[in-house]
Design a protein around this motif. Sequence first.
Motif, PDB file in Angstrom:
ATOM      1  N   ASP A  25     -23.032  -1.574  24.470  1.00 32.73           N
ATOM      2  CA  ASP A  25     -22.376  -1.410  23.175  1.00 32.73           C
ATOM      3  C   ASP A  25     -22.977  -0.176  22.519  1.00 32.73           C
ATOM      4  O   ASP A  25     -24.181  -0.129  22.268  1.00 32.73           O
ATOM      5  N   TYR A  26     -22.135   0.813  22.261  1.00 33.14           N
ATOM      6  CA  TYR A  26     -22.631   2.102  21.775  1.00 33.14           C
ATOM      7  C   TYR A  26     -21.860   2.523  20.528  1.00 33.14           C
ATOM      8  O   TYR A  26     -20.625   2.536  20.515  1.00 33.14           O
ATOM      9  N   TRP A  27     -22.594   2.836  19.467  1.00 30.44           N
ATOM     10  CA  TRP A  27     -22.030   3.391  18.233  1.00 30.44           C
ATOM     11  C   TRP A  27     -22.601   4.788  18.029  1.00 30.44           C
ATOM     12  O   TRP A  27     -23.819   4.962  18.002  1.00 30.44           O
ATOM     13  N   GLU A  28     -21.711   5.739  17.883  1.00 36.46           N
ATOM     14  CA  GLU A  28     -22.146   7.119  17.678  1.00 36.46           C
ATOM     15  C   GLU A  28     -21.745   7.599  16.288  1.00 36.46           C
ATOM     16  O   GLU A  28     -20.590   7.436  15.865  1.00 36.46           O
ATOM     17  N   PHE A  29     -22.710   8.183  15.586  1.00 36.76           N
ATOM     18  CA  PHE A  29     -22.419   8.851  14.321  1.00 36.76           C
ATOM     19  C   PHE A  29     -22.805  10.312  14.471  1.00 36.76           C
ATOM     20  O   PHE A  29     -23.968  10.633  14.692  1.00 36.76           O
ATOM     21  N   ALA A  30     -21.818  11.199  14.360  1.00 41.78           N
ATOM     22  CA  ALA A  30     -22.062  12.633  14.476  1.00 41.78           C
ATOM     23  C   ALA A  30     -21.659  13.306  13.179  1.00 41.78           C
ATOM     24  O   ALA A  30     -20.557  13.109  12.676  1.00 41.78           O
ATOM     25  N   ASN A  31     -22.562  14.090  12.632  1.00 40.79           N
ATOM     26  CA  ASN A  31     -22.293  14.827  11.399  1.00 40.79           C
ATOM     27  C   ASN A  31     -22.262  16.308  11.733  1.00 40.79           C
ATOM     28  O   ASN A  31     -23.260  16.878  12.187  1.00 40.79           O
ATOM     29  N   LEU A  32     -21.123  16.921  11.523  1.00 35.55           N
ATOM     30  CA  LEU A  32     -20.928  18.308  11.956  1.00 35.55           C
ATOM     31  C   LEU A  32     -20.777  19.254  10.768  1.00 35.55           C
ATOM     32  O   LEU A  32     -20.128  20.293  10.871  1.00 35.55           O
ATOM     33  N   GLU A  33     -21.359  18.905   9.640  1.00 36.88           N
ATOM     34  CA  GLU A  33     -21.164  19.712   8.430  1.00 36.88           C
ATOM     35  C   GLU A  33     -21.891  21.042   8.461  1.00 36.88           C
ATOM     36  O   GLU A  33     -21.567  21.942   7.717  1.00 36.88           O
ATOM     37  N   SER A  34     -22.948  21.108   9.215  1.00 42.57           N
ATOM     38  CA  SER A  34     -23.826  22.278   9.212  1.00 42.57           C
ATOM     39  C   SER A  34     -24.451  22.501   7.846  1.00 42.57           C
ATOM     40  O   SER A  34     -24.710  23.620   7.427  1.00 42.57           O
ATOM     41  N   GLY A  35     -24.695  21.427   7.132  1.00 38.74           N
ATOM     42  CA  GLY A  35     -25.387  21.530   5.856  1.00 38.74           C
ATOM     43  C   GLY A  35     -24.544  22.062   4.727  1.00 38.74           C
ATOM     44  O   GLY A  35     -25.069  22.509   3.703  1.00 38.74           O
ATOM     45  N   SER A  36     -23.221  22.056   4.847  1.00 34.50           N
ATOM     46  CA  SER A  36     -22.369  22.597   3.801  1.00 34.50           C
ATOM     47  C   SER A  36     -22.458  21.746   2.540  1.00 34.50           C
ATOM     48  O   SER A  36     -22.366  20.526   2.596  1.00 34.50           O
ATOM     49  N   PRO A  37     -22.635  22.364   1.367  1.00 34.65           N
ATOM     50  CA  PRO A  37     -22.714  21.587   0.130  1.00 34.65           C
ATOM     51  C   PRO A  37     -21.341  21.257  -0.441  1.00 34.65           C
ATOM     52  O   PRO A  37     -21.252  20.525  -1.420  1.00 34.65           O
ATOM     53  N   SER A  38     -20.276  21.792   0.109  1.00 31.67           N
ATOM     54  CA  SER A  38     -18.951  21.587  -0.470  1.00 31.67           C
ATOM     55  C   SER A  38     -18.140  20.616   0.369  1.00 31.67           C
ATOM     56  O   SER A  38     -18.569  20.160   1.417  1.00 31.67           O
ATOM     57  N   ASP A  39     -16.938  20.319  -0.087  1.00 38.91           N
ATOM     58  CA  ASP A  39     -16.063  19.424   0.642  1.00 38.91           C
ATOM     59  C   ASP A  39     -15.442  20.106   1.851  1.00 38.91           C
ATOM     60  O   ASP A  39     -14.888  19.448   2.718  1.00 38.91           O
ATOM     61  N   LEU A  40     -15.475  21.424   1.888  1.00 35.43           N
ATOM     62  CA  LEU A  40     -14.926  22.155   3.020  1.00 35.43           C
ATOM     63  C   LEU A  40     -16.046  22.898   3.735  1.00 35.43           C
ATOM     64  O   LEU A  40     -16.905  23.512   3.107  1.00 35.43           O
ATOM     65  N   LEU A  41     -16.039  22.823   5.022  1.00 34.00           N
ATOM     66  CA  LEU A  41     -17.010  23.560   5.829  1.00 34.00           C
ATOM     67  C   LEU A  41     -16.326  24.811   6.346  1.00 34.00           C
ATOM     68  O   LEU A  41     -15.365  24.745   7.098  1.00 34.00           O
TER      69      LEU A  41
END
Length: 419
Positions: A265-281
């Motif tokens: 059983d595998y759950w993956e959470f990936a965050n690809l924001e690159s540290g962007s402070p805004s709603d758009l990267l």
Amino acid sequence: NQEALTQQGISSVDDLQGKVPSLNMTPFPTQNTSIRMFIRGVGAADIQVTQDPAVGLYIDQVYIGRATGLALEIADLAQIEVLRGPQGTLFGRNSIGGAINMTTIAPETGVLDFKQELGVGRRDLFRSKTSANIPITDDLALRAVYLHKEQDGYIDNYGPGRDFLDGKDEGGKLDFLWEPNDAWSLRYTFDYSRSEFVSPTFQAIKPGPASDLLEIPVSPGRLNGQATKDKMRPSDTSIDGHALTITREWDTVTLKSITAYREMDYWEFANLESGSPSDLLFLNGNGSIQLQGQRNHLDQDQLSQEFQLLGDFNDSLDYVVGLYYFHEEATKDNAQRSRVIVQQPDQINIFDIENDSWAVFAQTNWTPDVLDSRLTLTAGIRYTEDDREADAVYIFDPDPQSRSFTSDPDNDFDNTSYT
């Protein structure tokens, strides 16, 4: 062997990187427990639930069907064997790139033993391994192992949640061996692994043309910390395995049965924001994309049964004949939010697979009594039948009615191969 593994600090399959010729492996970017393995350049760069690894991995001759979870530390390794090139006439499942067989330490009857290992290192690394061999009766023994490891990441998170690359692993094994006489042997093993790992995040290094749209932190080198907008959560992997090996020996012939069931059983959470402070990267001056995060889930279980007949004639001809069956079911679903300057929909993909494979194989080595027995001739053959089913559902939002679709291929394959 076990001594070489200890001296070189090898405790998982990815530790073989750089130590075995023609073998190359790298972790998947957002899944530290998943390994991309290549032997002689043959492998799979992507990890899909609908395709099998090109390099087969075995634990005590039990085939592991998915690449996810392969990088977890094995609690009690005794030896590792690497076979280069196509494999299918010796044991288990056929694979085009090669095979890696990891063998764990077996219990010993009549031996009482206890061992405790402790280790510390950089980034608050702490590792503990406890093992014990316990004789229960004259012909029954238990080997128990518990492993715990945790380490901080090397990139701080100034935003909510945990630091990037934080990790914690634990695993264990209960291993029973019953040898009622010299001819019969029965070994039952239960193993489990649990892993938590906070994925890395991408960093912008020397971006493209400057633009007023560019809002991500930029640095000429690696940043020691970034602020994520979404709360960083760990990816977690849970694996449980059962294996029963029954061996019957005669003077020159051995019959072996290997039965195994494993579930993951595998759950993956990936965050690809690159540290962007805004709603758009904003990736560069040519466009913008928002990938606030994706949460993938993979649930897989497998059942395998293998019979092996091994023997030799007159010390010059040895052989193995095998019958193999493998059944696998898995479900993978992933959700991803994405927006470009031109609106694109959110997307949810769901994959269900069911695979069945059976095979019969044989291989023999003949060493004639010439040239001081330095010449060996090898021949092998395998017949395989596969039944593979997949159901895929693609859901788009907005407009799920007009843009969603399904696919359900079902194919049968058969093949005769030889060496």
